[in-house]
Design a protein around this motif. Structure first.
Motif, short mmCIF file in Angstrom:
data_model
loop_
_atom_site.label_atom_id
_atom_site.label_comp_id
_atom_site.label_asym_id
_atom_site.label_seq_id
_atom_site.Cartn_x
_atom_site.Cartn_y
_atom_site.Cartn_z
N CYS A 191 0.82 -1.22 0.00
CA CYS A 191 0.00 0.00 0.00
C CYS A 191 0.86 1.27 0.00
CB CYS A 191 -0.96 0.00 1.19
SG CYS A 191 -0.18 -0.33 2.79
N PRO A 192 1.69 1.45 -1.04
CA PRO A 192 2.50 2.68 -1.09
C PRO A 192 1.64 3.91 -1.36
CG PRO A 192 2.64 1.51 -3.17
CD PRO A 192 1.84 0.62 -2.24
N LEU A 193 2.08 5.04 -0.84
CA LEU A 193 1.38 6.30 -1.05
C LEU A 193 2.18 7.15 -2.03
CD1 LEU A 193 0.38 7.05 2.66
CD2 LEU A 193 -1.17 6.41 0.81
N LEU A 194 1.74 7.17 -3.29
CA LEU A 194 2.48 7.88 -4.33
C LEU A 194 2.66 9.36 -4.02
CD1 LEU A 194 3.81 7.95 -7.14
CD2 LEU A 194 1.53 8.32 -8.11
N MET A 195 1.65 9.98 -3.38
CA MET A 195 1.75 11.42 -3.12
C MET A 195 2.83 11.77 -2.10
SD MET A 195 -0.14 12.99 -5.22
CE MET A 195 -0.19 14.66 -4.55
N MET A 196 3.38 10.75 -1.40
CA MET A 196 4.52 11.01 -0.54
C MET A 196 5.72 11.46 -1.36
SD MET A 196 4.63 8.12 2.43
CE MET A 196 6.19 8.80 2.98
N VAL A 197 5.84 10.93 -2.57
CA VAL A 197 6.95 11.33 -3.44
C VAL A 197 6.85 12.82 -3.76
CG1 VAL A 197 8.06 10.96 -5.68
CG2 VAL A 197 7.01 9.03 -4.47
N VAL A 198 5.62 13.29 -3.91
CA VAL A 198 5.39 14.65 -4.40
C VAL A 198 5.27 15.66 -3.27
CG1 VAL A 198 3.90 16.08 -5.83
CG2 VAL A 198 4.20 13.65 -6.39
N SER A 199 4.36 15.41 -2.34
CA SER A 199 3.99 16.45 -1.38
C SER A 199 5.08 16.73 -0.34
CB SER A 199 2.66 16.07 -0.71
OG SER A 199 2.12 17.17 -0.01
N MET B 68 0.44 19.00 -1.77
CA MET B 68 0.85 19.76 -2.95
C MET B 68 1.22 18.79 -4.06
SD MET B 68 3.21 22.91 -1.55
CE MET B 68 3.03 23.89 -3.05
N ALA B 69 0.89 19.16 -5.29
CA ALA B 69 1.34 18.44 -6.48
C ALA B 69 2.56 19.15 -7.04
CB ALA B 69 0.22 18.36 -7.51
N PHE B 70 3.19 18.51 -8.02
CA PHE B 70 4.41 19.08 -8.60
C PHE B 70 4.29 19.03 -10.11
CE2 PHE B 70 8.92 18.46 -10.08
CZ PHE B 70 9.38 19.72 -9.72
N GLY B 71 4.43 20.18 -10.77
CA GLY B 71 4.25 20.26 -12.21
C GLY B 71 5.50 20.65 -12.95
N ILE B 72 6.16 19.67 -13.55
CA ILE B 72 7.34 19.98 -14.38
C ILE B 72 7.18 19.44 -15.80
CG2 ILE B 72 8.56 17.93 -13.48
CD1 ILE B 72 11.20 19.46 -14.02
N LEU C 78 3.08 22.97 -7.20
CA LEU C 78 4.34 23.68 -7.34
C LEU C 78 4.75 23.54 -8.80
CD1 LEU C 78 6.55 25.21 -5.74
CD2 LEU C 78 7.70 23.00 -5.42
N VAL C 79 4.61 24.64 -9.55
CA VAL C 79 4.78 24.61 -11.00
C VAL C 79 6.16 25.15 -11.38
CG1 VAL C 79 3.97 25.61 -13.18
CG2 VAL C 79 2.32 24.81 -11.48
N ASN D 237 16.14 15.65 -6.85
CA ASN D 237 16.93 14.57 -6.25
C ASN D 237 16.11 13.76 -5.24
OD1 ASN D 237 19.22 15.01 -7.78
ND2 ASN D 237 20.13 16.44 -6.32
N PRO D 238 15.38 14.40 -4.32
CA PRO D 238 14.49 13.61 -3.45
C PRO D 238 13.44 12.83 -4.23
CG PRO D 238 14.82 15.78 -2.51
CD PRO D 238 15.44 15.81 -3.88
N GLU D 239 12.96 13.40 -5.35
CA GLU D 239 11.98 12.69 -6.17
C GLU D 239 12.55 11.38 -6.69
OE1 GLU D 239 9.00 13.82 -9.83
OE2 GLU D 239 11.09 14.45 -10.00
N ARG D 240 13.80 11.40 -7.15
CA ARG D 240 14.43 10.19 -7.65
C ARG D 240 14.65 9.18 -6.53
NH1 ARG D 240 14.81 13.84 -11.21
NH2 ARG D 240 15.82 13.74 -13.24
N ILE D 241 15.07 9.65 -5.37
CA ILE D 241 15.30 8.75 -4.22
C ILE D 241 13.99 8.11 -3.79
CG2 ILE D 241 16.03 8.66 -1.80
CD1 ILE D 241 17.94 11.04 -2.50
N MET D 242 12.94 8.90 -3.74
CA MET D 242 11.64 8.37 -3.32
C MET D 242 11.04 7.44 -4.37
SD MET D 242 10.89 9.35 -0.24
CE MET D 242 9.10 9.37 -0.05
N THR D 243 11.30 7.71 -5.64
CA THR D 243 10.86 6.78 -6.68
C THR D 243 11.57 5.45 -6.52
OG1 THR D 243 10.44 8.61 -8.22
CG2 THR D 243 10.65 6.41 -9.17
N ALA D 244 12.84 5.49 -6.14
CA ALA D 244 13.57 4.25 -5.86
C ALA D 244 12.93 3.50 -4.70
CB ALA D 244 15.04 4.57 -5.54
#
Length: 398
Positions: A82-90, A121-125, A179-180, A252-259
């Motif tokens: 049960c991973p929470l994807l929004m943890m990567v973002v928010s 918060m979401a992240f828009g890149i 966060l755009v 960089n945190p996004e990549r670590i959290m995706t891992a």
């Protein structure tokens, strides 16, 4: 895992988060996704226990830890199904960027809510024609000195006007703001440089549409349109001239959290397969006694453990303030975890045979989900480009 690699506190955190994850499990998340809902109960429980904001500063309600601790939380929830994807973002991207570069007003407005789970918060890149290439982003921001919109603590200089499009942005429907990443013109050179803006969900001109995905997940993906979106001066996060430094403080945190997300998923699948191989009998002995079954599962376990070591290295470097070192390690960790996850899921499904494709065993959906870590937030090919250019010093072809 040896305490030489991971502290007793981190081991205790793993145990505690694993217990929370077992309380919910994969069937909970699968049901939520089928019903089109959001994992609000798990999110609230994780927040109540201090897990969502474990990386944020204590003075704003966080745990005072870092990405090392936050990645443990996500990995263990993933290992429980049960991973929470929004943890990567928010908390990981947006919380980190605001904590490091935000004004005091921005920190007061956002960090306590991100830490206790009451705000997201979401992240828009990503853009249709640029992917995640920050040098090709076409969403632009310009000053409008005649604007009247202001926010508490806003800097002088007039409003900002944002125009552009974003795609594959997660969770915009439930996020209080996005966060755009936009680009502003450098007055000295005339070149465009990346900047980060907080865009509240209901801002006029800021619209979203759902992207129809084959992937079944609680978090929906959106295309965003910013049509002359007017923002107060205080919507800009950090220094207008810092550009890439601030952007990569979030990437960089996004990549670590995706891992962490990928490693958790791989561990979940592998656990299911190992349990099955221990008990499933076709001849006299369980199928796990056969090396054709056992060895691929052992190899998958090794690859996941190696990916975790690189993830821990990346988190350690990032939390220690070594942004350059963390950038290389975070990319490597994301690559290794994505590959390990795909192979672990594939071998797990194969181990179960036909049962691996049934809803009862809950593995088939991971065949699609596991590919996410190879594609997002940056493709494995772009990571190989990074390593060949930045680490090995090979010339670019583009």
């Amino acid at each position: 895992m040896s305490s030489v690699i991971e502290s007793a506190e981190h081991q205790a955190l793993r145990t505690a988060v694993a217990a929370l994850g077992q309380k919910y499990g994969r069937e909970y998340l699968a049901r939520i996704a089928r019903e089109g809902g959001h994992p609000d109960e798990l999110w609230a429980d994780a927040a109540k226990l201090g897990y969502l904001g474990v990386n944020l500063p204590e003075e704003y309600g966080g745990g005072g830890g870092g990405i090392a601790e936050l990645s443990i939380v996500l990995e263990e929830l993933g290992a429980a199904g049960c991973p929470l994807l929004m943890m990567v973002v928010s908390p990981a991207i947006c919380g980190t960027v605001i904590a490091r570069f935000g004004t005091e007003a921005q920190k007061q407005a956002w960090l306590p809510g991100l830490a206790d789970g009451t705000r997201t918060m979401a992240f828009g890149i990503t853009e249709p024609d640029a992917g995640s290439n920050s040098h090709r982003i076409t969403t632009t921001a310009r000053r409008d000195g005649g604007g009247t919109s202001r926010s508490s603590g806003a800097e002088s200089g007039g409003d900002w006007i944002l125009t552009g499009r974003k795609v594959f942005i997660s969770g915009v429907d439930i996020a209080d703001a996005t966060l755009v990443v936009g680009r502003t013109e450098d007055a000295r050179s005339g070149r465009l440089k990346p900047c980060l803006f907080i865009v509240p969900r209901d801002t006029p001109g800021f619209t979203r549409s759902v992207i129809d995905m084959e992937l079944q997940a609680a978090e929906k993906q959106f295309e965003l349109v910013l049509d002359e979106v007017r923002l107060p001066a205080g919507a800009l996060v950090g220094d207008e001239d810092a550009g890439l430094l601030q952007l990569f403080a979030g990437l960089n945190p996004e990549r670590i959290m995706t891992a962490a997300f990928a490693i958790g998923m791989g561990r979940y699948a592998l656990t299911k397969a190992v349990d099955y191989a221990r008990t499933r009998q076709v001849w006299k002995e369980p199928i796990g006694t056969h090396q054709a079954i056992a060895h691929p599962l052992a190899a998958a376990h090794i690859e996941l453990e190696l990916a975790r070591l690189m993830m821990q290295k990346a988190a350690h470097l990032y939390d220690a303030g070594d942004d350059m070192g963390a950038g290389e390690a975070a990319n490597m960790a994301k690559y290794a975890a994505g590959e390990a996850c795909v192979r672990a899921v594939d071998q797990s499904v194969h181990t179960l045979g036909g049962n691996g494709l049934t809803r009862e065993y809950g593995l088939a959906g991971l065949i699609t989900a596991s590919r996410v870590a190879r594609i997002a937030p940056v493709s494995r090919e772009m990571i190989l480009n990074f390593v060949s250019h930045q680490t090995l010093g090979l010339p670019k072809s583009y």
